[in-house]
Design a protein around this motif. Sequence first.
Motif, PDB file in Angstrom:
ATOM      1  N   LEU B  50       7.842 -11.950 -13.730  1.00 48.60           N
ATOM      2  CA  LEU B  50       8.594 -10.817 -14.263  1.00 48.60           C
ATOM      3  C   LEU B  50       9.782 -11.245 -15.117  1.00 48.60           C
ATOM      4  CD1 LEU B  50       8.518  -8.338 -11.242  1.00 48.60           C
ATOM      5  CD2 LEU B  50       7.005  -8.455 -13.201  1.00 48.60           C
ATOM      6  N   ASN B 202       5.979   0.734  -6.910  1.00 52.72           N
ATOM      7  CA  ASN B 202       5.538  -0.293  -7.861  1.00 52.72           C
ATOM      8  C   ASN B 202       4.146  -0.787  -7.464  1.00 52.72           C
ATOM      9  OD1 ASN B 202       5.242  -2.545  -9.458  1.00 52.72           O
ATOM     10  ND2 ASN B 202       7.362  -3.204  -9.233  1.00 52.72           N
ATOM     11  N   ILE B 204       2.623  -3.386  -8.145  1.00 52.12           N
ATOM     12  CA  ILE B 204       2.542  -4.813  -7.799  1.00 52.12           C
ATOM     13  C   ILE B 204       2.641  -4.980  -6.275  1.00 52.12           C
ATOM     14  CG2 ILE B 204       3.741  -7.038  -7.982  1.00 52.12           C
ATOM     15  CD1 ILE B 204       4.464  -6.306 -10.783  1.00 52.12           C
ATOM     16  N   GLY B 330      -2.210  -5.133 -14.482  1.00 52.76           N
ATOM     17  CA  GLY B 330      -0.941  -4.777 -13.845  1.00 52.76           C
ATOM     18  C   GLY B 330       0.210  -5.539 -14.489  1.00 52.76           C
ATOM     19  N   ALA B 331       0.000  -6.819 -14.739  1.00 52.41           N
ATOM     20  CA  ALA B 331       1.061  -7.636 -15.354  1.00 52.41           C
ATOM     21  C   ALA B 331       1.366  -7.136 -16.769  1.00 52.41           C
ATOM     22  CB  ALA B 331       0.631  -9.097 -15.387  1.00 52.41           C
ATOM     23  N   VAL B 334       3.411  -3.956 -16.418  1.00 54.72           N
ATOM     24  CA  VAL B 334       4.767  -4.246 -15.953  1.00 54.72           C
ATOM     25  C   VAL B 334       5.634  -4.774 -17.096  1.00 54.72           C
ATOM     26  CG1 VAL B 334       6.066  -5.876 -14.517  1.00 54.72           C
ATOM     27  CG2 VAL B 334       4.205  -4.581 -13.536  1.00 54.72           C
ATOM     28  N   HIS B 335       5.010  -5.509 -17.995  1.00 55.97           N
ATOM     29  CA  HIS B 335       5.760  -6.036 -19.148  1.00 55.97           C
ATOM     30  C   HIS B 335       5.833  -5.019 -20.293  1.00 55.97           C
ATOM     31  CE1 HIS B 335       6.790 -10.126 -18.001  1.00 55.97           C
ATOM     32  NE2 HIS B 335       5.678 -10.133 -17.301  1.00 55.97           N
ATOM     33  N   ILE B 402      11.370  -9.080  -6.907  1.00 56.33           N
ATOM     34  CA  ILE B 402      11.095  -8.025  -7.890  1.00 56.33           C
ATOM     35  C   ILE B 402      12.308  -7.107  -8.045  1.00 56.33           C
ATOM     36  CG2 ILE B 402       9.619  -6.027  -8.441  1.00 56.33           C
ATOM     37  CD1 ILE B 402       7.359  -7.428  -6.913  1.00 56.33           C
ATOM     38  N   ASP B 403      12.821  -6.562  -6.926  1.00 55.56           N
ATOM     39  CA  ASP B 403      13.953  -5.630  -7.002  1.00 55.56           C
ATOM     40  C   ASP B 403      15.074  -5.995  -6.046  1.00 55.56           C
ATOM     41  OD1 ASP B 403      13.366  -3.805  -8.993  1.00 55.56           O
ATOM     42  OD2 ASP B 403      11.942  -2.714  -7.742  1.00 55.56           O
ATOM     43  N   MET B 437      -2.757   2.293 -10.769  1.00 58.96           N
ATOM     44  CA  MET B 437      -2.273   1.850 -12.090  1.00 58.96           C
ATOM     45  C   MET B 437      -2.480   2.920 -13.159  1.00 58.96           C
ATOM     46  SD  MET B 437      -2.902  -2.169 -12.569  1.00 58.96           S
ATOM     47  CE  MET B 437      -4.587  -2.294 -12.208  1.00 58.96           C
TER      48      MET B 437
END
Lengths: 189, 497
Positions: B50, B202, B204, B330-331, B334-335, B402-403, B437
């Motif tokens: 990430l 999320n 992920i 998914g990646a 996320v980007h 991640i968070d 997703m």
Amino acid sequence: MTFVNKDIAAGIVLVILAVAYWLGADSIPKSLLEGGVGAEALPKMLGILLLILSAVLVLQTILARRQKAEAAAVEEDDADDDAPAVSNYHKHARALGLLLIGIGYIILVETVGYIIGVAYLLAAVTLFAGGASRRTVILFAVLGAVFFWVLFVEILGIHQPQGFWPKLWHQVTQAQSISPAYSATSATL
Amino acid sequence: MDAVNIALGVLFTTPAIFAAFAGVAYGIVGGAMPGISPSVAMALLVPFTLTMDPTTAIILLASVYVGAEYGGSIPAILINTPGTNAAAATTIDGYALHQQGRGGEALGISLMAGVVGGLVGVIALVVLTEPLAKLALAFTPPAYFALGILSLSVIASLTEGSLVKGLISGVIGLMIATIGSDPISGVTRFTFGIPEVYGGINFILIMMGVFAVSELLIQVSLVDRERAGRDTRIKLPSLKSWKRLWLPVSVGSGMGIFEGITPGGGGAVASFLSYNEAKRWSRHPEEFGKGSIEGIAAPEAANNTVAGTALIPTLSFGIPGSNSTAVLLGALLVHGMQPGPMLFTQNPDVMYGLYGGLFVANIAQLAIGMLIMTPCIWLVNRPKRYRLAIIYALVFSGVYSIDNSAFDLIIVLMAGVLGYVMKLLKFPMLPLVLGLMLGYMVEANFRRSLMVSSGDPIIFFQDPISLGLLVLSGLMIFGSAIWPALKKLYRQRTAAS
């Protein structure tokens, strides 16, 4: 419990979930911004869809049970699933144990910090999986925790929970900075 | 030519080339460990990507996929246990050769066939992705909604197991996607007053839970497998062997192109189909099952080709045909990237960089595959307890990053339990992840369309693309529903005759 019974049980649980979800969707508040179709529209459709599909799963399974030959084949399939020769009860108990170790990590890590948390996790999982001497486990946990900390926190710069250590360190350094002043004051007096 | 310049620019000015090498090495080790599928190996890495630039992150993950497909053949050949599902066909002749003392030769054939298959896959990816993605330019909101429904229908119909269970899994994924603020008016739904889920869950976290944690929960009660034994040196096939290998490698690559593009096909189907085809076309069919070098080359070429071609529907339309490509999708999301033609106009560096990175990854696989064999066998030989502990620690370390939220760790454990229960009840996981997703896209376009038509659902049947996709979805579900009955009828008739 045979595989067929598991499917019926799953279907019933899903029916209950679908009803609860639909009721939850029905109580979604209206918004002035929604423009004709509300925030509850898709969730309500999904609730109905899940209800229908779950009912089909239960009916399908009941029909399949009636066909003895197929039921026998399913039981054979089920026997294959247990190939590692471990009972289902034992399998679930082991999974629950691993899950509890994970919950323990979540409870601990924000208090004791990442490095001790990971050491606990590595040691607990290795001991739980069995077959290792305590000395090896301790060595693995300590070296593993240091490796994880160096790799993620120091090299990759990824933030991880610090626990009470920064607070403790702050208090210790504060106490150290106060104590010479205190001794100096006492000396003058 | 521009594309080549962009690809070279990305490879030589960013850490992308290192990502390709590192991804292949990590993928080989991950794929070689029984219990760690390519999707688990990729999911474990996602949180750490990430903070990377999107190009490096996507190349890293795609290279892991490439490496893992070869890595899966190592335990398949040495201990008769495929490291990945796609390597299952390799056990048949690979293990037989190892028992004859020709394990090194089997590994060499697997590596070379994999490299050739992988390069064919990259070429197919480069040639087919952009033209297919351009089709999506004509898409309107109703068409995007219908595409989401088609994706879910295709995956639910074609994944292994019951159709009803596949559809239920997809619906549950869509339901999880409705948690948090809704995409049009911002009303919060199903949050139960928990502030951490106001922004949604999320995906992920769900991916890490259903792929990685559920696997750990299953693995913990399994008996430790046979060890890979002592070190085995790779022996690359000679020119004489190549005279026998070119045909099965071609068959495997062809099958890999076809199966990779077909959602739900995947490496496992491609490798078994190509094994059967290679046997049918071989001059030495009697050797198959007893240690045929062709019986290794065909499935290995096929599953490595799939590592490239499975990205075609993922990048063109956002339809991932397998768990691994779902992680990659998914990646991408996320980007901040949306699959389709805009990827080529808005993120050409990512797309062409990915092509270049995959090319490098496949070539690098040859050298890394030979160099990494000794440490790889050492790692595969470690007792399961250490493997489980390290993966658990990796999951928690990655998720927290991640968070910086311990609440995310709870979500991952809950998703792990969900995945565990689904595996026990034989519910496929891919539709769940895909539903999650695609949830935002499906709902946002569903409501936008209905806003345009003042709530009249006829809009989904007026748009020709939307109509076509919805009809196709209906046919997929209907076809899958009646297919078992047709097969049964056919069997009864042939038995009677």
